[in-house]
Design an enzyme around this catalytic site. Structure first.
Site, PDB file in Angstrom:
ATOM      1  N   HIS A 138       4.795  -2.715   1.545  1.00  0.00           N
ATOM      2  CA  HIS A 138       4.989  -2.766   0.092  1.00  0.00           C
ATOM      3  C   HIS A 138       4.628  -4.146  -0.450  1.00  0.00           C
ATOM      4  O   HIS A 138       5.329  -5.125  -0.205  1.00  0.00           O
ATOM      5  CB  HIS A 138       6.452  -2.408  -0.225  1.00  0.00           C
ATOM      6  CG  HIS A 138       6.742  -2.286  -1.679  1.00  0.00           C
ATOM      7  ND1 HIS A 138       7.978  -2.480  -2.226  1.00  0.00           N
ATOM      8  CD2 HIS A 138       5.923  -1.978  -2.724  1.00  0.00           C
ATOM      9  CE1 HIS A 138       7.912  -2.309  -3.539  1.00  0.00           C
ATOM     10  NE2 HIS A 138       6.677  -2.007  -3.854  1.00  0.00           N
ATOM     11  N   GLU A 150       7.125  -6.255   1.836  1.00  0.00           N
ATOM     12  CA  GLU A 150       8.254  -5.548   2.441  1.00  0.00           C
ATOM     13  C   GLU A 150       7.679  -4.578   3.465  1.00  0.00           C
ATOM     14  O   GLU A 150       6.756  -3.815   3.140  1.00  0.00           O
ATOM     15  CB  GLU A 150       8.929  -4.699   1.349  1.00  0.00           C
ATOM     16  CG  GLU A 150      10.317  -5.058   1.003  1.00  0.00           C
ATOM     17  CD  GLU A 150      10.905  -4.168  -0.107  1.00  0.00           C
ATOM     18  OE1 GLU A 150      12.118  -4.132  -0.192  1.00  0.00           O
ATOM     19  OE2 GLU A 150      10.173  -3.531  -0.874  1.00  0.00           O
TER      20      GLU A 150
END
Ligand code: CAA
Length: 289
Positions: A138, A150
């Site tokens: 992410h 992430e």
């Protein structure tokens, strides 16, 4: 690493392609059509030009990065990519169709990653050719500026997959945080309730757009106020994430603010439609309430 495939040449996909090429990876960039992929590359060229003008990179570095990005038609050419990152529209059926397509060409060792901001990785992995080689990666917007990635591990994601993608993320100069596959992962789990609450506050007449934003920006030392940030992310995306948090947890604290729902129903998605909590048609954003 061999080439990186990036599926989706919009804001996020183009950003991922740009930072990957700047780190020296060959990038195959696709979208629903070759024209869209070409347009994504043209946007990257502009972004790199700006960096040259600001003397952040040299003209040679810009040319080298651009030469590494190849817009392609569909995903057929991605068979020799070690990593394919899907950064398409945040709709599960679209992502599933992409994974089915990629599954036909993905190499036996290659990793498939999704830049989803909220769809469960374990569930998406079921539509991928091998859930052990599927992971959430992410990125944050604007990708070239934001220092975080992430990494989200699905139930079946292997250690080797996590380690390989973590090494790739670090090679882009980003810091990595690892999250388990819980709704919203880390950042959106914390961020979206704040943006949603700003929408409730506006809808309840607590304060104006300007005062909510200025209050939070200066009072919390955030780079943008919550309504500016919601417009920047896209109100449709914010609503979608709130809905995922709400339906997957059943917790009423995540229910979307009625005003957010209304804006999305009106087609006011924020910056991308030139109308959200601000009007973006002029030289400066103008608060609308
Ligand atoms: N692309 C590339 N670079 C950009 C950019 C963009 N879209 N926008 C700004 N920048 C660069 C500028 O060129 C400038 O670079 P230099 O310092 O090297 O000159 C730097 O960022 C600062 O920009 P500005 O001075 O123009 O403006 P600013 O100081 O207001 O910063 C901002 C702009 C970086 C966007 C800043 O306001 C910010 O950090 N905002 C918060 C962004 C954020 O929270 N993003 C996460 C959203 S959540 C998400 O993405 C996940 C999800 O799933 C929803």
């Amino acid at each position: 690493m061999q080439a990186v495939g990036v599926i989706g040449a919009g804001q996020m996909g183009a950003g991922i392609a740009q930072v990957s090429a700047q780190a020296g990876y060959r990038v195959l960039l696709s979208d629903v059509s070759r024209e869209r992929a070409e347009a994504g590359k043209a946007g990257i060229a502009k972004a790199l030009d700006r960096l040259v003008t600001k003397e952040k990179i040299t003209g040679d570095a810009r040319d080298a990065a651009l030469a590494l990005i190849e817009p392609v038609e569909g995903v057929a050419a991605m068979g020799d990519c070690a990593l394919v990152i899907e950064a398409a529209t945040e709709r599960e059926e679209i992502k599933r169709a992409i994974f089915a397509d990629v599954g036909k060409v993905l190499g036996p060792q290659a990793i498939l990653a999704s830049n989803t901001s909220s769809i469960p990785i374990t569930r998406l992995a079921q539509a991928s050719p091998d859930p052990a080689r599927f992971v959430g990666v992410h990125f944050f917007n604007p990708v070239p500026v934001m220092g975080l990635i992430e990494l989200i591990r699905g139930l079946a994601t292997s250690d080797a997959t996590v380690e390989t993608v973590e090494a790739y993320a670090q090679s882009l100069g980003k810091q990595v945080v690892r999250a388990n596959d819980a709704p919203g992962f880390i950042v959106n789990r914390v961020l979206m309730p704040m943006l949603n609450e700003a929408c409730f506050a506006l809808g309840e007449g607590v304060a104006t757009v300007r005062d909510i934003d200025l209050g939070c920006q200066l009072g919390l030392n955030h780079p943008m106020g919550p309504l500016t940030l919601a417009d920047f992310i896209g109100l449709d995306t914010c609503l979608e994430i709130c809905r995922v948090l709400h339906t997957s947890t059943g917790d009423p604290k995540f229910r979307p603010a009625p005003l957010l729902v209304k804006y999305v129903e009106a087609g006011w998605f924020g910056r991308k439609t030139k109308r959200g909590f601000y009007d973006y048609t002029g030289p400066e954003p103008v608060p609308t309430r």
